[in-house]
Scaffold this motif. Sequence first.
Motif, PDB file in Angstrom:
ATOM      1  N   CYS A   7       0.858  -1.185   0.000  1.00 34.63           N
ATOM      2  CA  CYS A   7       0.000   0.000   0.000  1.00 34.63           C
ATOM      3  C   CYS A   7       0.897   1.239   0.000  1.00 34.63           C
ATOM      4  CB  CYS A   7      -0.884  -0.013   1.235  1.00 34.63           C
ATOM      5  SG  CYS A   7      -1.771   1.536   1.498  1.00 34.63           S
ATOM      6  N   VAL A   9       0.166   4.168   0.936  1.00 33.91           N
ATOM      7  CA  VAL A   9      -0.081   5.039   2.089  1.00 33.91           C
ATOM      8  C   VAL A   9       0.557   4.470   3.359  1.00 33.91           C
ATOM      9  CG1 VAL A   9      -1.846   6.209   3.479  1.00 33.91           C
ATOM     10  CG2 VAL A   9      -2.262   5.763   1.043  1.00 33.91           C
ATOM     11  N   CYS A  10       0.311   3.183   3.662  1.00 30.31           N
ATOM     12  CA  CYS A  10       0.749   2.658   4.963  1.00 30.31           C
ATOM     13  C   CYS A  10       1.850   1.601   4.856  1.00 30.31           C
ATOM     14  CB  CYS A  10      -0.444   2.106   5.745  1.00 30.31           C
ATOM     15  SG  CYS A  10      -1.097   0.564   5.090  1.00 30.31           S
ATOM     16  N   CYS A 200      -6.945   2.804   6.885  1.00 30.55           N
ATOM     17  CA  CYS A 200      -6.046   3.394   5.898  1.00 30.55           C
ATOM     18  C   CYS A 200      -6.839   3.673   4.622  1.00 30.55           C
ATOM     19  CB  CYS A 200      -4.893   2.442   5.603  1.00 30.55           C
ATOM     20  SG  CYS A 200      -3.898   2.964   4.199  1.00 30.55           S
ATOM     21  N   GLY A 202      -5.738   4.001   1.775  1.00 22.91           N
ATOM     22  CA  GLY A 202      -5.127   3.324   0.626  1.00 22.91           C
ATOM     23  C   GLY A 202      -5.537   1.864   0.497  1.00 22.91           C
ATOM     24  N   CYS A 203      -5.607   1.139   1.640  1.00 17.38           N
ATOM     25  CA  CYS A 203      -5.809  -0.308   1.527  1.00 17.38           C
ATOM     26  C   CYS A 203      -6.867  -0.848   2.473  1.00 17.38           C
ATOM     27  CB  CYS A 203      -4.486  -1.036   1.770  1.00 17.38           C
ATOM     28  SG  CYS A 203      -3.900  -0.911   3.466  1.00 17.38           S
TER      29      CYS A 203
HETATM   30 ZN   LIG Z   1      -2.705   1.097   3.596  1.00 13.60          ZN
END
Ligand SMILES: [Zn+2]
Length: 356
Positions: A7, A9-10, A200, A202-203
């Motif tokens: 991901c 983002v994280c 998150c 993102g995911c």
């Molecule tokens: Zn994520």
Amino acid sequence: MAAFKRCKVCGVPVRVGKDHVWSSDGTIAQRRDRDHRMIFFDSEGIDALFQNIEQLIGMPIEKMIIESKARATAAYISHLMRGIRGPAARVVGLGRVIQRVIDQGRVMGYGDINMVSFSWKNLKIVNDVSNPYSLPLFCGDMRGSVEAIRKVEGTVAYEQQGPGRYVVTAWHEAHASELEGRLTPKRPPRKQGDIAFNFCPGCGVPVEISQFKWDTEAGTITHEPTGVRYAIFGPAGLQAIFDELERELGESIPEAIIEAQRMHVESRMGNQWKAIGGADLKGWLRGWLAMQGMGNLRELDLVDGVYRARMENPAAPLVLLGTAAALFEFMTESKGVLEWSVADDGDLSFTISPAG
Ligand SMILES: [Zn+2]
């Protein structure tokens, strides 16, 4: 490899969020099969727990662990295959399922797994694995995978190749006997909860999950703040082992399992736990347990030195109890007396009071 994409983002492998759903009831479920629970579990602790149990009851349990885990894994894989029709499609589909299970193992923290060979004759699968999350559980997974295919008993054997490295082979013996279906005990329906996560964007995993660091080469997941290795697997497999031990060895087994887990956690307690809870012990524990899919800590009160707790949807209650007993002793620096019960609706209630 697509299976290991992160991901943006994280940093958590995207598969983790694709395959799992965190619920407000304190559970993690597989996205495709909401009845199949999963937990994030201290994997260094699994074999230590089994060794402590062996020590307490004075007999080897590896065979029983492998058999019980095989049964749980076989049930799970059969479930994955239920949509696949016709013998040919079934064989192709199954090959895919097994490959997926092996790839997935790296993301789940099962170790550095490499398929050495696969032969349709006797359905023989040979894997080379370094640092398995638990050797007997890994053997059970492999045996269960071949059992799911033809519904006959499988065999598994391992050979150590070096420190932490094994070749594990699972296959069907010629004329293997049919698997006798043992009913897995029905678990009460899950109770709804109100645990709030920050997910998150993102995911879709809780943002706290980024405390875990994935090394997909090594097939490990490490909880960075404590350095403890984790794996993601189904609590049903663990419970099946505990149930089988109790069925074979009697009523004193649950207390032995609790004590074995208490001993393990006690050996682990150190400075990294000093910050535990802070001002809001219940809130901290509740979030920590839910993030790992261990259940919903509904009540935790301290009255006159006695902790009283109730958990909904507990995963592996005996493990939770052993952990709670060790935490109590760590925080109070005195021995605790544990009393507990699991109600018909599945709730785990317990008190821990100072001994003497
Ligand atoms: Zn994520």
